[in-house]
Design a protein around this motif. Structure first.
Motif, PDB file in Angstrom:
ATOM      1  N   LEU A   1      -8.909  72.420  55.876  1.00  0.00           N
ATOM      2  CA  LEU A   1      -9.983  72.634  55.195  1.00  0.00           C
ATOM      3  C   LEU A   1      -9.736  72.852  53.751  1.00  0.00           C
ATOM      4  O   LEU A   1      -8.937  73.510  53.639  1.00  0.00           O
ATOM      5  N   ASN A   2     -10.451  72.200  53.233  1.00  0.00           N
ATOM      6  CA  ASN A   2     -10.294  72.552  51.446  1.00  0.00           C
ATOM      7  C   ASN A   2     -11.256  73.927  51.146  1.00  0.00           C
ATOM      8  O   ASN A   2     -11.846  74.411  51.979  1.00  0.00           O
ATOM      9  N   LEU A  33     -10.387  78.500  59.126  1.00  0.00           N
ATOM     10  CA  LEU A  33     -11.927  78.793  59.343  1.00  0.00           C
ATOM     11  C   LEU A  33     -12.121  80.264  59.152  1.00  0.00           C
ATOM     12  O   LEU A  33     -11.314  80.852  59.763  1.00  0.00           O
ATOM     13  N   VAL A  34     -12.986  80.623  58.402  1.00  0.00           N
ATOM     14  CA  VAL A  34     -13.306  81.916  58.115  1.00  0.00           C
ATOM     15  C   VAL A  34     -14.744  82.355  58.816  1.00  0.00           C
ATOM     16  O   VAL A  34     -15.717  81.725  58.409  1.00  0.00           O
ATOM     17  N   VAL A  35     -14.765  83.375  59.252  1.00  0.00           N
ATOM     18  CA  VAL A  35     -15.960  83.943  60.228  1.00  0.00           C
ATOM     19  C   VAL A  35     -16.014  85.347  60.172  1.00  0.00           C
ATOM     20  O   VAL A  35     -15.401  85.706  60.446  1.00  0.00           O
ATOM     21  N   GLY A  36     -16.991  85.617  59.182  1.00  0.00           N
ATOM     22  CA  GLY A  36     -17.227  87.037  58.855  1.00  0.00           C
ATOM     23  C   GLY A  36     -15.861  87.490  58.077  1.00  0.00           C
ATOM     24  O   GLY A  36     -15.334  86.749  57.041  1.00  0.00           O
ATOM     25  N   THR A  39      -9.943  85.272  59.560  1.00  0.00           N
ATOM     26  CA  THR A  39      -9.755  83.989  59.365  1.00  0.00           C
ATOM     27  C   THR A  39      -8.828  83.433  60.471  1.00  0.00           C
ATOM     28  O   THR A  39      -7.811  83.999  61.009  1.00  0.00           O
ATOM     29  N   TYR A  40      -9.108  82.160  60.800  1.00  0.00           N
ATOM     30  CA  TYR A  40      -8.415  81.413  61.854  1.00  0.00           C
ATOM     31  C   TYR A  40      -7.830  80.144  61.267  1.00  0.00           C
ATOM     32  O   TYR A  40      -8.247  79.634  60.380  1.00  0.00           O
ATOM     33  N   THR A  41      -6.539  80.039  61.749  1.00  0.00           N
ATOM     34  CA  THR A  41      -5.947  78.757  61.469  1.00  0.00           C
ATOM     35  C   THR A  41      -6.366  77.645  62.381  1.00  0.00           C
ATOM     36  O   THR A  41      -6.607  77.834  63.467  1.00  0.00           O
ATOM     37  N   LEU A  42      -6.546  76.487  61.665  1.00  0.00           N
ATOM     38  CA  LEU A  42      -7.150  75.196  62.459  1.00  0.00           C
ATOM     39  C   LEU A  42      -5.771  74.309  62.239  1.00  0.00           C
ATOM     40  O   LEU A  42      -5.303  74.085  61.248  1.00  0.00           O
TER      41      LEU A  42
END
Length: 189
Positions: A1-2, A33-36, A39-42
């Protein structure tokens, strides 16, 4: 993701032979992907193939914490379209220490032919020791609807059918169960 949230495709293959009407594409997807505060790697891939009368697409994505790649979530989406038929399937899997602990698969299929419309829905799941499957088929012909439901939840199996019959002055719903017992409900139009 950008950084702005848009998806960046990194093309890892060229299109197929377009002379025969077939086009193929394969892409690698990488991002975060940032949730709160987390940060997760996709990581994933997308592929597509189309011919004159058929299209197929598949998307696979895995999300995980960089510090803990043995615990992750996978999502797969497959879409297939032909002349009068469309099928979509989603599969979600959760892994803990590289062991599958939960899976849900959902499949939709629509087909229209000769004035008859059919829709099929399937749901399958695994969570811990629990396993289940639902299958729903809906058929519409000449304005009348018939729905068949089958299920198998942890070995408990059953099915029933619902028929919706519309006449000039009433709408009737007829439920038929596994033991052939029936319940009928009629409503005036």
């Amino acid at each position: 993701l950008n950084a702005d949230g848009s998806v960046r495709d990194e093309d890892d293959a060229q299109g197929g032979d377009k002379a025969d009407g077939e086009v193929e594409g394969n892409y690698q997807l990488n991002g975060v992907l940032v949730v709160g505060e987390v940060t997760y790697t996709l990581a994933g891939e997308r592929s597509s193939e189309s011919e004159i009368d058929e299209t197929e697409e598949e998307l696979k994505i895995r999300a995980f914490l960089e510090a803990d790649p043995n615990n992750y979530v996978e999502m797969t989406q497959e879409v297939s379209e032909e002349e009068n038929e469309r099928e979509i399937e989603y599969v979600y899997r959760v892994y803990n220490n590289n062991i599958l602990v939960e899976e849900t698969a959902i499949k939709f299929e629509n087909e229209q032919e000769d004035g008859k419309a059919e829709t099929e829905f399937e749901l399958e799941f695994i969570k811990g020791d629990s396993v289940g499957k639902y299958k729903v088929e809906k058929e519409i012909e000449n304005g009348n609807t018939k729905i068949n439901v089958k299920y198998d939840i942890d070995g408990k199996v059953g099915d029933f059918t619902v028929a919706k019959i519309i006449s000039a002055d009433a709408t009737t719903y007829e439920y038929t169960f596994t033991d052939n017992s029936k319940k009928v409900y009629t409503y005036n139009n």
